[in-house]
Design an enzyme around this catalytic site. Structure first.
Site, short mmCIF file in Angstrom:
data_model
loop_
_atom_site.label_atom_id
_atom_site.label_comp_id
_atom_site.label_asym_id
_atom_site.label_seq_id
_atom_site.Cartn_x
_atom_site.Cartn_y
_atom_site.Cartn_z
N ASP A 158 0.87 -1.17 0.00
CA ASP A 158 0.00 0.00 0.00
C ASP A 158 0.91 1.23 0.00
OD1 ASP A 158 -2.16 1.69 0.01
OD2 ASP A 158 -3.20 0.72 1.67
C1 BGC Z 1 -5.12 3.23 0.36
C2 BGC Z 1 -5.28 2.24 -0.77
C3 BGC Z 1 -5.16 2.93 -2.10
C4 BGC Z 1 -3.82 3.65 -2.15
C5 BGC Z 1 -3.54 4.33 -3.47
C6 BGC Z 1 -3.90 4.11 0.19
O1 BGC Z 1 -3.91 5.16 1.10
O2 BGC Z 1 -5.05 2.54 1.59
O3 BGC Z 1 -6.52 1.59 -0.65
O4 BGC Z 1 -5.30 2.02 -3.15
O5 BGC Z 1 -3.80 4.62 -1.12
O6 BGC Z 1 -4.34 5.41 -3.69
#
Ligand code: BGC
Length: 762
Positions: free
Chosen positions: A303
């Site tokens: 993530d």
């Molecule tokens: C979130 C993810 C997301 C990623 C990219 C993160 O803060 O937890 O779910 O896909 O950002 O935007």
């Protein structure tokens, strides 16, 4: 070759227990997983790449263009985008995410395939959580439809729009089971139940990916966040998770397995730690379970800065160690920290990371780019004209309206107040969500635009005969009172025959990092509700919410309550369809609405305890709160229609089932004695009375949505087999044990419904 390096941490996770997950009803829907084959040229490419280029293929960055929604913006004048173009030329990027449309995608792709040494195409990722420009209901809302195929259709439409702009890879579906309504991200997922999460995970993966990943109308799906992200202590986002391996296997992992079996070929590591080990650095999770036990063949992405965050977790001492731990755990690609491209080459040179491991991750990523058709035509999804043509088409909007109305849940309808007449009554439309293009699309829309969405007042005006019979009063801010607001709202209510009160949460009160301690209607709006209710007119509450709420006072006591979540572009039309009876509500709660916030985490399939409190009573020294039974105000599965639904004639084909090959057909008649057509969601729950591991008080095993004309009835038939009665046993492996089982066919998880028992015999 790398097992020795991970063994210490693997041992810490008690990794001995590895087993194939039992067949479940969801599994039956699956087709064989598409196998990943890296074409021969991938090996040649890897042989010619430098270490820096390999690390680049494992490094994903956010788009540096800036802004998100406008596709036709000119490149920004600051240095960030030119720098990113340069990184693409130097082979330091595998792709970017949440970019700005076809023009941006074309510029970057051109730099990569025409000007870089290896000419490897970039992959473009994005968070297309519930629609690209046409915004569908938030995922939790859509689950309320109890219609997985609806989610498949909206996912497919979202892919059609998004892929039209050059997006190859979606960071969805989120398949995190969420049992604590304080957690804000429940809005992105499938609610509290495992079966629903599995079925919607499968549907969404199939919708996003289609049958052929090379299709320019589909994109790669990502199951996220692996794993147990929804089990954060106190519902606080990013917080510690400490669940047993059994609960992990029984509750949190099955939707991931379902997504992979449906063909999802990418998975995102979760931010949280799990029993002391951040997921991003957990070899048991990312390698032993995922690849060893499940045979996952796609790639793992961290993530956003998940590897870097292991330093704050207190798991890695610095960036270099965080890189090594994440990579060796099995996270193939790093998102946004830049750690892999900064540290991996040196870690390989020093011998801390085997070169072969890097090659293996690069092979996975390049194999996926090949499966997406990017080597054949890197521009296959990038088309500026198609981007416009596919955006917010008539079929997309009509699907959004359909999905919106199917997501609405009617909690109560005293005296059949709903549906409202289209003429002859004056309606006061009151509340901060009554009018205005705000809080329509929900918390997680990179490319959506509230200004393109239909608000409630517009939807209502279109539905009624006399447009002047509507009085709109804001009444209150969302979290702050509005000067003179209550007075104006009370005056409006006095002039009206019926009040429609649109209150609840703003869209930024749920979603990432939006945990709440009190899951109630914000105080100023509650005060508005009390004042308006005191006028004494029949009142319909239209709730806006990204989670289950604990309803209080005048809100709970209103004659009718509709749960409308965040429905997206067609919000006003969808709600008006239900308010005025063009559509009879068919949604069911995918999360239990508790009596009070302090019951969290509350979910219907809880364990019985050694001191169950008798239903409807408050007994001393029983499992209850002071003055409050631990039951839902509106349980999981609850939802009314405009029909009059009755259940009868429960029948079991046999009172016993043999563990070897037995089955029982469970049938019941469901009828509609009302005057309006209705869709009923018939639910089958079971309970295992005594087992070697305690079992939930009820567990959803199957459901069916049936359409019932006025005066009609239908016999609904379910088949139970021993595999449906399996659970994760003492050895953390699926087991089936003989014994007595309860079975209910019921309109919700806590309704009495029709009940019988049967024996499972050895
Ligand atoms: C979130 C993810 C997301 C990623 C990219 C993160 O803060 O937890 O779910 O896909 O950002 O935007």
């Amino acid at each position: 070759m790398f097992e020795t390096r991970i063994s210490r941490r693997a041992a810490l996770m008690g990794a001995g227990a590895v087993a194939a997950w039992a067949a479940s009803p969801a599994r039956a829907l699956l087709q064989a997983t598409e196998r990943v084959k890296a074409p021969a040229f991938v090996g040649d490419l890897i042989a010619r790449m430098t270490l820096e280029e390999k690390a680049g293929q494992l490094s994903l960055m956010a788009s540096a263009w800036g802004g998100t929604s406008a596709a036709s913006l000119n490149p920004p004048s600051n240095g960030d985008f030119p720098r990113q173009l340069d990184e693409a030329r130097r082979g330091l990027l595998t792709g970017v995410f949440n970019g700005n449309g076809a023009r941006m995608h074309r510029m970057l792709q051109t730099a990569a395939v025409k000007e870089s040494r290896m000419k490897i195409p970039l992959i473009f990722g994005a968070d297309i959580i519930h629609g690209h420009r046409t915004i569908f209901p938030v995922p939790l809302a859509e689950v309320a439809s109890f219609e997985p195929d609806l989610a498949r259709r909206t996912a497919e439409m979202a892919a059609f729009e998004a892929a039209g702009t050059g997006i190859d890879w979606n960071f969805a579906p989120m398949v995190d089971v969420a049992r604590d309504q304080r957690w804000g991200r429940g809005v992105e997922g499938g609610g509290e139940d495992v079966l629903l999460n599995e079925l919607f995970a499968i549907a969404r993966v199939k919708g996003f990916q289609g049958r052929d990943l090379k299709s320019d109308a589909h994109m790669l799906a990502t199951a996220k966040h692996f794993a147990a992200y929804g089990a954060a202590e106190a519902g606080l986002d990013y917080n510690t998770v400490d669940v047993s391996e059994r609960t992990l296997r029984e509750v949190y992992l099955p939707p991931f397995k379902a997504a992979f079996d449906a063909g999802a070929l990418s998975v995102m590591a979760s931010f949280n730690e799990l029993s002391g080990i951040p997921s991003t650095g957990n070899p048991w999770l990312m390698t032993q379970l995922l690849r060893g036990e499940w045979g996952f063949e796609g790639f793992v992405v961290s993530d956003y800065t998940g590897d870097e965050e292991m330093i704050a977790h207190g798991f890695a001492k610095d960036a270099r160690e965080a890189t090594r731990l994440a990579f060796l755990a099995g996270v193939d690609m790093s998102m946004q920290s830049g750690f892999y491209r900064t540290h991996l080459p040196d870690l390989v040179r020093s011998g801390e990371v085997p070169q072969a491991r890097v090659d293996e991750s690069v092979r996975r990523v390049l194999a996926m780019k090949a499966m997406l058709g990017l080597f054949e035509d890197p521009f296959r999804r990038i088309d500026e004209r198609r981007e416009q043509r596919r955006s917010m088409t008539r079929p997309a909007l009509s699907l959004a309206r359909e999905a919106g109305r199917k997501s609405i849940v009617l909690l109560k309808n005293e005296g059949d107040l709903l549906p409202l007449p289209r003429s002859g009554k004056r309606i006061a439309l009151i509340g901060p969500f009554a009018a205005g293009q705000h809080d329509l699309i929900g918390p997680w829309c990179v490319y959506g635009d509230d200004a393109k969405a239909v608000d409630l007042a517009t939807g209502v005006r279109e539905a009624i005969a006399d447009k002047s019979s509507i009085i709109v009063a804001e009444g209150s801010g969302i979290e702050e009172p509005l000067a003179g607001g209550i007075e104006a709202a009370v005056a409006a209510a006095r002039q009206a025959d019926i009040v429609v009160l649109a209150i609840g949460e703003s869209q930024n009160m749920s979603g990432e990092a939006q945990s709440r301690t009190e899951i109630v209607v914000p105080r100023p709006q509650q005060q508005l509700a009390e004042a308006v209710a005191a006028v004494g007119k029949p009142m319909v509450v239209v709730l806006k919410n990204g989670r289950a709420l604990a309803l209080e006072g005048a809100v709970a006591n209103a004659s009718a309550i509709l749960v409308t979540w965040f429905l997206g572009t067609e919000t006003g039309h969808s709600i008006a369809d239900v308010l005025f009876g063009a559509y009879s509500p068919s949604g069911r709660l995918p999360v239990s609405f508790p009596r009070e916030s302090g019951q969290q985490p509350y979910y219907y399939s809880h364990k019985p305890t050694g001191r169950p409190n008798p239903e409807g009573k408050l007994e001393a020294y029983k499992a209850r709160f002071r003055g409050l039974t631990n039951t839902a105000l509106y349980p999981f599965g609850h939802g009314l229609t405009y029909g009059k639904i009755g259940y009868s004639d429960l029948a079991l084909s046999s009172r016993s089932m043999a563990m070897a090959g037995g089955e029982i057909a469970v049938t019941a008649r469901v009828g509609n004695t009302g005057t309006r057509a209705a869709e009923e969601v018939v639910q089958l729950y079971i309970r295992d009375r005594a087992a070697s591991i305690t079992r939930p008080v009820r567990l959803l095993k199957a459901f069916r949505k049936v359409t019932l004309a006025p005066g009609s009835s239908e016999v609904v038939r379910f088949v139970l087999r021993p595999a449906d009665l399996a659970f994760v046993g003492l050895q953390n492996k699926p087991v089936v044990e003989p014994g007595t089982f309860d079975v209910w066919i019921a309109p919700s998880a806590e309704a009495d419904g029709l009940h019988a028992t049967f024996e499972l015999t050895a």
